[in-house]
Design an enzyme around this catalytic site. Structure first.
Site, PDB file in Angstrom:
ATOM      1  N   ASP A 495     -26.332 -26.986   2.814  1.00  0.00           N
ATOM      2  CA  ASP A 495     -26.215 -27.926   1.703  1.00  0.00           C
ATOM      3  C   ASP A 495     -26.858 -29.256   2.111  1.00  0.00           C
ATOM      4  OD1 ASP A 495     -25.450 -29.018  -0.706  1.00  0.00           O
ATOM      5  OD2 ASP A 495     -23.300 -28.843  -0.359  1.00  0.00           O
ATOM      6  N   GLU A 498     -31.897 -31.840   1.006  1.00  0.00           N
ATOM      7  CA  GLU A 498     -33.055 -32.371   0.271  1.00  0.00           C
ATOM      8  C   GLU A 498     -33.988 -33.243   1.137  1.00  0.00           C
ATOM      9  OE1 GLU A 498     -30.062 -30.836  -1.973  1.00  0.00           O
ATOM     10  OE2 GLU A 498     -29.817 -32.686  -0.839  1.00  0.00           O
ATOM     11  N   ASP A 570     -24.518 -29.338  -8.294  1.00  0.00           N
ATOM     12  CA  ASP A 570     -23.281 -29.961  -8.767  1.00  0.00           C
ATOM     13  C   ASP A 570     -23.189 -29.995 -10.288  1.00  0.00           C
ATOM     14  OD1 ASP A 570     -22.791 -30.322  -6.115  1.00  0.00           O
ATOM     15  OD2 ASP A 570     -23.212 -32.459  -6.080  1.00  0.00           O
TER      16      ASP A 570
END
Length: 901
Positions: A495, A498, A570
């Site tokens: 996770d 990015e 999300d």
């Protein structure tokens, strides 16, 4: 008084996307300048004279490529832009670079970055031979059934397919390469903007040093006779890309966008700069090979005009023109790699929340799934399992015996997935090793490790572009390590890759950080997440070389499909997020990333019981099927909703397991041909333009199953679109049929999932309840034969061991089923490993259901033949369809059943 980290946590989890954190095109220097360039060029019209032209005497062609020089003519000098054209996988590829004579580049790599260098184009692509002719005005290149004409002045390229023009590059003269120059130089045209050439004025990016100044690239690509485009994920938007002439362009820039907005062109966690345009006659793929911040403008008319703008890098472009979108997908996936054939457990149901807080909590959920008869394969741990959010550690007071827990889960063939992110808390052995060995991302001075803030507080980030990082990453996952122990059923969730940086500009790295190879982060930003999840994948391979790893990633790029699954991040527990999940997943499939899902129930907030139920009914079709929830959301495991919801959800999850043979076969086909696992209707019937805007229905692989989940609150009716004149059967009410192209109204209640089987399909299922997918290996199959109007049907089934790479050695069965002239037959693909074939001798077909026989049949003889043996099987007639009971044929051998009516 709140601490700094607590303030960041509050901001990060606030239930709204904060647009002001992210640049608009007008606030992005290079997007602003290129849009201004486009506006001025358009305003000048025919009076505009492009400064770019091809030097005809620079052209050099051989059998594989043509090279030459494009000139950018400035007032007092010329900028040389070498180009190369070659044919990759029978598709047109153009690369344009810049000759930079100035050597004053500080410590940075002086070259423009080539994203193809990130092993992105590592599939099975092959080059094709060309022939060429040239005159003083143009160069023509011929390849296969296509050709390309390069006009020298003005510079323009037209690509032909089967003699017809299909794509024009630089038709509007928007080609623009911002050449290297020093700040004191005045080398601009009067129609250019000087906005943020050497400085970034965006409030959170003012520290960006822009050491190489402006270096953006832009190009307009015109797709002839096409008004529908798809792809360029990731955006929370409809499947068919929208006109952006009156709005911001679509942006491709991997960021942590908190709770993204439904139906938005804001950037998200992943970026794949690939789109498909189509009309009934031809389909075109555009692959913009660039890993920097990128914007895509779309202007829809009879032809569609796209304008691609990237912050830096070389211009690397592949144009794929084929007859239909399936063929385009096959070519594109040969360039970037095809989806991994996943471990079968990963196609089961995943139970997750932030967080399961202890081993006792995990055991409680695990036991209650069995108590309520709900199959599942994997339970997940978010960050709270770690010791003070230090990855590769366990909070021992709550997880005293991880190895024992994993062994306990393995008794019912369940797995555990634990989160590992790229930010590493400073001040413990992992971060200390990374820093002392030069394996972290560095500040612009090249010497100082970059420190930012994420979940652990102050953190460093592993530089997975450094090849030396892989060997250390391997040691952290290896068997016997403190983290992994000796278990093979521990898998990984990457996770925040990015990367997410709570105190960074636009929630990510400053662009002038430096990676291995002396590359600025701005050049490779969109590929960082991919490099991280690839490092994890190969570390798991190193741990167990013949065990297929499972890695879930939030950030991704072209080629990610070869090593990871993704989810849409999300989302929130509202009906709008339920609706937008499907076009997002379909869009990723079109762009070559089919192993995709969305958090069932919504990550933020608390779904109503109806919404939760409908989300399960939609989620069982997602290639990646996981329920997940925020730490502040109420517990919502399936039994908590109570009746009738728990039973409906249980039966819904069981349906997923019954249809795992269909889904696994769809993944196999995708791994071989590059097709999406879930296919928009137009993928199967591209000649029907009425399907081009439908993004709430899909086919599951080539199975013939067509699904339209109910996504409206309180629905008592729903409509489904039949895409062709073929007969369609209600999958659950076998006596009910629909026929006739167009919209059909259905009555629905809370138990209804509109699923139709297209006439001519054979669906394979496993109907026995088991607690996990791996316990189903030797269960018998049921075949459902849905006859078309000609009384025929066909289908496929793929089987391997579901866990190892032995299928690469022939350890698999690929079976074709066919029903014709009242004979149902099974045929195995040859060249399979005999040992694996023999291991499935005990896997039987226990039932065949034939739907669509004439209504008047009363007497049937079901004669079964397998090998040298023939026998008669029992049968019954039920509500107009025929059930052949227990034909006792093995799935591992060819056979036939002759239905004598």
């Amino acid at each position: 008084m709140l601490t700094w980290v607590a303030i960041l946590l509050f901001v990060h989890t606030a239930i709204s996307a904060k647009r002001e954190l992210f640049k608009s095109c007008a606030e992005s220097g290079f997007c602003h300048r290129n849009r201004h360039y486009a506006h001025e060029v358009t305003k000048l019209g025919d009076t505009f004279e492009s400064p770019y032209f091809v030097l005809s005497d620079s052209i050099d062609c051989n059998q594989l490529s043509c090279t030459g020089q494009i000139v950018k003519q400035l007032k007092n000098t010329q900028i040389m832009l070498p180009f190369e054209v070659d044919i990759l996988e029978e598709s047109f590829r153009l690369r344009i670079d810049e000759l930079r004579s100035d050597t004053h580049f500080h410590k940075l790599n002086s070259c423009r970055f080539s994203a193809a260098n990130l092993s992105m184009m590592h599939g099975s692509a092959t080059s094709s031979k060309i022939s060429s002719t040239m005159n003083d005005k143009s160069l023509q290149i011929f390849f296969n059934d296509s050709s390309a004409t390069i006009n020298f002045k003005p510079f323009k390229i037209t690509i032909f397919y089967k003699g017809k023009p299909q794509v024009i590059l630089n038709d509007n003269n928007l080609f623009n390469i911002e050449h290297y120059r020093k700040e004191e130089e005045n080398s601009m045209f009067e129609f250019e903007s000087d906005y943020d050439l050497f400085h970034d004025s965006f409030k959170d990016s003012r520290a960006d040093s822009l050491p190489l100044g402006p270096e953006s690239i832009g190009l307009d690509i015109k797709l002839l006779n096409m008004s529908h485009l798809y792809g360029i994920p990731e955006h929370s938007d409809r499947l068919s890309l929208e006109d952006t002439s009156q709005s911001d362009p679509y942006r491709l820039y991997n960021v942590d966008i908190f709770e993204y907005e439904p139906y938005s062109k804001l950037p998200m966690y992943g970026s794949i700069p690939f789109l498909i345009g189509l009309n009934p006659e031809v389909s075109t793929g555009v692959f913009w090979v660039n890993s920097a911040d990128t914007w895509v403008d779309i202007n829809k008319k009879k032809d569609t005009y796209t304008h691609w703008i990237s912050e830096n890098g070389i211009l690397d472009l592949v144009i794929i023109v084929r007859q239909n979108p399936k063929e385009v997908s096959t070519v594109y996936s040969s360039l970037t790699g095809r989806v991994q054939l996943p471990s079968q457990f990963s196609l089961g149901y995943h139970q997750c929340r932030w967080n399961y807080n202890s081993e006792d909590d995990v055991r409680d959920v695990h036991s209650k799934m069995d108590k309520y008869g709900i199959p599942y394969d994997t339970i997940w741990l978010d960050i709270e399992y770690t010791d003070e959010k230090k990855y590769f550690t366990w909070k021992r007071e709550l997880f005293p015996d991880p190895s024992g827990l994993l062994q306990e889960l393995d008794e019912t063939k369940r797995s555990l997935v634990a989160i590992i992110d790229p930010h590493i808390k400073v001040g413990y052995e992992v971060s200390d090793y990374l820093e002392s060995n030069g394996l972290v991302v560095r500040e612009k001075d090249f010497d100082t490790p970059y420190h930012g803030h994420c979940w652990p507080g102050e953190s460093v980030w592993i530089d997975t572009f450094n090849p030396n990082a892989q060997s250390y990453w391997d040691t952290l996952f290896c068997k016997g390590s403190d983290f992994a122990g000796s278990s093979s059923n521990l898998h990984v969730w990457n996770d925040m890759n990015e990367p997410s940086v709570f105190n960074g500009p636009e929630t990510t790295f400053p662009k002038d950080l430096v990676h291995f190879g002396k590359w600025e982060h701005r050049s490779i930003h969109n590929w960082y997440g991919k490099s991280f999840h690839e490092a994890t994948y190969y570390a798991l391979i190193n741990r167990s070389p013949n065990h297929r790893p499972f890695v879930l990633t939030r950030s991704y790029a072209p080629g990610s499909q070869a090593t990871a699954a993704m989810w849409t991040g999300d989302n929130a527990a509202t009906w709008e997020y339920l609706k937008v999940a499907l076009p997002m997943i379909l869009s990723n499939g079109i762009a070559g990333m089919p192993f995709a899902g969305a958090d069932v129930g919504g990550f933020f907030g608390n779904p109503s019981k109806e919404l939760l139920t409908r989300w399960y009914q939609s989620g069982i079709w997602y290639p990646f099927f996981r329920a997940h929830a925020h730490i502040d959301s109420r517990r919502r495991e399936p039994w908590i909703a109570g009746e009738p919801y728990t039973t409906i959800i249980r039966d819904t999850v069981r349906l997923r397991y019954q249809l795992l043979p269909v889904l696994y076969t769809a993944f196999y086909e995708s791994s071989k041909l590059g097709y999406p696992v879930l296919r928009p209707l137009f993928y199967e019937i591209p000649e029907n333009q009425k399907l081009y805007n439908i993004d709430d229905q899909f086919f599951v692989g080539s199975s013939g199953l067509m699904v339209k989940p109910v996504t409206e609150e309180g629905a008592t009716t729903d409509s489904i679109y039949l895409p062709d004149p073929q007969i369609y059967y209600d999958f659950f009410k076998l006596g009910t049929t629909l026929q006739g192209e167009g919209i059909h109204e259905l009555e629905v209640d809370l138990t209804t999932i509109p699923v139709l089987a297209r006439g001519g399909s054979i669906i394979t299922q496993k109907l026995r309840y088991r607690r996990s997918s791996q316990l189903m290996k030797h269960d018998p199959y049921t075949l459902m034969v849905f006859l078309d109007s000609e009384g025929t049907a066909k289908g496929k089934l793929y089987i391997d061991d579901g866990t190892s790479f032995n299928y690469r050695l022939g350890h698999f069965l690929e079976i074709s089923f066919q029903y014709s002239n009242n004979i149902l037959s099974s045929e195995l693909k040859t060249n399979i490993a005999r040992k694996f074939q023999d291991s499935l001798d005990d896997v039987l077909v226990e039932r065949v259901i034939i739907i669509g026989l004439p209504d008047d049949f009363t007497s049937v003889k079901a004669k079964v033949t397998q090998g040298e043996k023939t026998w008669i099987s029992n049968w019954t007639k039920e509500n107009g369809y025929l059930v052949v009971k227990n034909p006792r044929v093995s799935i591992s051998q060819s056979w036939e059943i002759n239905i004598e009516v």
